[in-house]
Design an enzyme around this catalytic site. Sequence first.
Site, PDB file in Angstrom:
ATOM      1  N   GLN A 103      -5.784   1.571   1.862  1.00  0.00           N
ATOM      2  CA  GLN A 103      -5.923   0.942   0.534  1.00  0.00           C
ATOM      3  C   GLN A 103      -7.136   1.472  -0.230  1.00  0.00           C
ATOM      4  OE1 GLN A 103      -5.913  -3.348   0.614  1.00  0.00           O
ATOM      5  NE2 GLN A 103      -3.697  -3.454   0.671  1.00  0.00           N
ATOM      6  N   PRO A 130      -1.561  -5.180   5.666  1.00  0.00           N
ATOM      7  CA  PRO A 130      -0.204  -4.628   5.564  1.00  0.00           C
ATOM      8  C   PRO A 130       0.212  -3.943   6.865  1.00  0.00           C
ATOM      9  CG  PRO A 130      -1.695  -3.658   3.914  1.00  0.00           C
ATOM     10  CD  PRO A 130      -2.526  -4.488   4.823  1.00  0.00           C
ATOM     11  N   HIS A 294       2.913  -9.652  -1.369  1.00  0.00           N
ATOM     12  CA  HIS A 294       1.849  -8.749  -0.919  1.00  0.00           C
ATOM     13  C   HIS A 294       1.778  -7.485  -1.765  1.00  0.00           C
ATOM     14  CE1 HIS A 294       0.883 -11.287   2.386  1.00  0.00           C
ATOM     15  NE2 HIS A 294       2.120 -11.263   2.824  1.00  0.00           N
ATOM     16  N   THR A 295       2.937  -7.004  -2.157  1.00  0.00           N
ATOM     17  CA  THR A 295       2.940  -5.794  -2.993  1.00  0.00           C
ATOM     18  C   THR A 295       2.335  -6.117  -4.357  1.00  0.00           C
ATOM     19  OG1 THR A 295       4.896  -5.141  -1.795  1.00  0.00           O
ATOM     20  CG2 THR A 295       4.418  -3.912  -3.794  1.00  0.00           C
ATOM     21  N   GLN A 296       2.513  -7.359  -4.777  1.00  0.00           N
ATOM     22  CA  GLN A 296       1.982  -7.809  -6.076  1.00  0.00           C
ATOM     23  C   GLN A 296       0.517  -7.402  -6.246  1.00  0.00           C
ATOM     24  OE1 GLN A 296       1.042 -12.064  -6.979  1.00  0.00           O
ATOM     25  NE2 GLN A 296       3.158 -12.105  -7.635  1.00  0.00           N
ATOM     26  N   ASP A 297      -0.333  -7.677  -5.260  1.00  0.00           N
ATOM     27  CA  ASP A 297      -1.755  -7.346  -5.449  1.00  0.00           C
ATOM     28  C   ASP A 297      -2.027  -5.856  -5.225  1.00  0.00           C
ATOM     29  OD1 ASP A 297      -3.333  -6.885  -2.721  1.00  0.00           O
ATOM     30  OD2 ASP A 297      -1.968  -8.518  -2.298  1.00  0.00           O
ATOM     31  N   GLN A 298      -1.162  -5.215  -4.409  1.00  0.00           N
ATOM     32  CA  GLN A 298      -1.437  -3.818  -4.059  1.00  0.00           C
ATOM     33  C   GLN A 298      -1.134  -2.844  -5.193  1.00  0.00           C
ATOM     34  OE1 GLN A 298       0.113  -2.902  -0.084  1.00  0.00           O
ATOM     35  NE2 GLN A 298      -0.169  -5.033   0.467  1.00  0.00           N
ATOM     36  N   HIS A 320      -4.870 -13.096  -4.169  1.00  0.00           N
ATOM     37  CA  HIS A 320      -5.211 -11.680  -3.998  1.00  0.00           C
ATOM     38  C   HIS A 320      -4.935 -10.907  -5.299  1.00  0.00           C
ATOM     39  CE1 HIS A 320      -5.261 -11.965   0.552  1.00  0.00           C
ATOM     40  NE2 HIS A 320      -6.259 -11.149   0.311  1.00  0.00           N
TER      41      HIS A 320
HETATM   42  N1  LIG Z   1       2.137  -9.324   5.835  1.00  0.00           N
HETATM   43  C1  LIG Z   1       1.605  -8.499   4.935  1.00  0.00           C
HETATM   44  N2  LIG Z   1       2.360  -7.526   4.387  1.00  0.00           N
HETATM   45  C2  LIG Z   1       1.850  -6.672   3.466  1.00  0.00           C
HETATM   46  N3  LIG Z   1       0.580  -6.726   3.038  1.00  0.00           N
HETATM   47  C3  LIG Z   1      -0.217  -7.681   3.536  1.00  0.00           C
HETATM   48  C4  LIG Z   1       0.245  -8.607   4.518  1.00  0.00           C
HETATM   49  N4  LIG Z   1      -0.776  -9.457   4.820  1.00  0.00           N
HETATM   50  C5  LIG Z   1      -1.839  -9.059   4.068  1.00  0.00           C
HETATM   51  N5  LIG Z   1      -1.503  -7.999   3.298  1.00  0.00           N
HETATM   52  C6  LIG Z   1      -2.357  -7.287   2.332  1.00  0.00           C
HETATM   53  O1  LIG Z   1      -3.590  -6.996   2.965  1.00  0.00           O
HETATM   54  C7  LIG Z   1      -4.664  -7.140   2.040  1.00  0.00           C
HETATM   55  C8  LIG Z   1      -5.654  -8.127   2.625  1.00  0.00           C
HETATM   56  O2  LIG Z   1      -6.740  -8.322   1.780  1.00  0.00           O
HETATM   57  P1  LIG Z   1      -8.015  -9.207   2.223  1.00  0.00           P
HETATM   58  O3  LIG Z   1      -8.999  -9.272   1.141  1.00  0.00           O
HETATM   59  O4  LIG Z   1      -7.521 -10.507   2.783  1.00  0.00           O
HETATM   60  O5  LIG Z   1      -8.515  -8.238   3.238  1.00  0.00           O
HETATM   61  P2  LIG Z   1      -9.316  -8.032   4.514  1.00  0.00           P
HETATM   62  O6  LIG Z   1     -10.033  -6.765   4.383  1.00  0.00           O
HETATM   63  O7  LIG Z   1      -8.449  -8.303   5.699  1.00  0.00           O
HETATM   64  O8  LIG Z   1     -10.387  -9.015   4.402  1.00  0.00           O
HETATM   65  P3  LIG Z   1     -10.682 -10.290   4.988  1.00  0.00           P
HETATM   66  O9  LIG Z   1     -10.807 -10.137   6.473  1.00  0.00           O
HETATM   67  O10 LIG Z   1     -11.881 -10.376   4.261  1.00  0.00           O
HETATM   68  O11 LIG Z   1      -9.547 -11.187   4.592  1.00  0.00           O
HETATM   69  C9  LIG Z   1      -4.026  -7.560   0.730  1.00  0.00           C
HETATM   70  O12 LIG Z   1      -3.770  -6.420  -0.064  1.00  0.00           O
HETATM   71  C10 LIG Z   1      -2.710  -8.185   1.166  1.00  0.00           C
HETATM   72  O13 LIG Z   1      -1.693  -8.129   0.202  1.00  0.00           O
END
Ligand SMILES: Nc1ncnc2c1ncn2[C@@H]1O[C@H](COP(=O)(O)OP(=O)(O)OP(=O)(O)O)[C@@H](O)[C@H]1O
Length: 364
Positions: A103, A130, A294-298, A320
């Site tokens: 990412q 992800p 999840h794709t929404q924020d990505q 997110h």
């Molecule tokens: N099951 C899933 N499928 C696809 N994407 C996912 C899934 N679970 C989480 N994500 C993605 O992973 C990312 C997680 O971001 P987040 O800020 O929670 O990250 P992180 O680095 O794990 O930090 P933290 O440990 O601080 O939560 C987001 O972009 C979210 O959409």
Amino acid sequence: MGDTIEIDGSVLEGGGQILRLAVSLSSLLKKSIKINKIRASRSKGGLRPQHLKGIQMAREMCNGNLTGAVIESTEIAFRPGDLKSGQFEADTQTAGSVGLIMQVALPIALYGPSSTTLKLKGGTNADMAPPIDHTMNVFLPMLRKFGGECECSILKRGYYPRGGGIVEVRISPVDTLKPIHLTTFGTLTRIWGRSYVAGSLPIKMAHEMADAAQRILKKVENDNAKVNIERVKESSQDAVGNGSGITLFAETDSGCILGASALGSKLIPSVEVGVKAANELVNTILGEYCVDPHTQDQIIILMALANGKSIVKCGPMTQHTETAIFIAEKLTNAKFVLNEDQKHVKFLECDGIGLKNTNLKKVS
Ligand SMILES: Nc1ncnc2c1ncn2[C@@H]1O[C@H](COP(=O)(O)OP(=O)(O)OP(=O)(O)O)[C@@H](O)[C@H]1O
């Protein structure tokens, strides 16, 4: 290069996403940043291995300067230099997600002078991140719609707690990214998935997850889109350690690609794992949303960088996504608006900044 932009890492979601997005955008826009209160909303705050390796990789990719980057640090400063392409490696040495390292690094690689290869080691299917299958089956096809080309191969899978997974990612540079219009759901043309176990876990668990998911997905299948879930027992050559889970996907004739997943654990019966993932996918399908939650924020970073107006039909905004929009608007001039029609259907719109790749090497 202008003044340093101060970013509060505790806003909204207050997780690692703020750090990744801010560092990517800083590298691309050549804006220096300082981030404090990193991951303040998480129980173990500060930089974890996956965050650290991600920003170190970004520093290398932009000949930048990074200070404060040690495990558990809650404040870093990042001063980007000129982007370069080539081969870069990161190893979280834990089950820290390779998808999350992607990412931060992938957007930077898109604007390099030539192609880039990333070799990433860590967890391929980790919690709260992800799964690599989601990245390959959903995010990368979405990236292609924006005009970005990226190939990804899984050399080995790795699970919590040992990690040890290896993926190789090859990214071609873009000139600019194109905006996308994804406003019609259409009709399902394919529903598929992968239910897996690795290590000493029995294949029976993969069947239980898949059967449970299949029963729920029957609600949404049609004659052209029958549910097809592969059931796999990974060999010790293919995966490190014990792991299990299910990843599910659906595609429509209007170009929507959706995913959902769940990881197995000692505490959750396999049937529940299958049910959880299937219900998540069914929610997106019945809502006729053009992107999954999840794709929404990505895709926010891609919408912000694209050359023109993107419109995407969405479900309820996730925190997110709100966080990603907050950071994208803070570091770029992109503007996001959430519109609702009379039937309360939501459309997320963004006037992207049309970032041009000024580093691109002309191929004669
Ligand atoms: N099951 C899933 N499928 C696809 N994407 C996912 C899934 N679970 C989480 N994500 C993605 O992973 C990312 C997680 O971001 P987040 O800020 O929670 O990250 P992180 O680095 O794990 O930090 P933290 O440990 O601080 O939560 C987001 O972009 C979210 O959409």
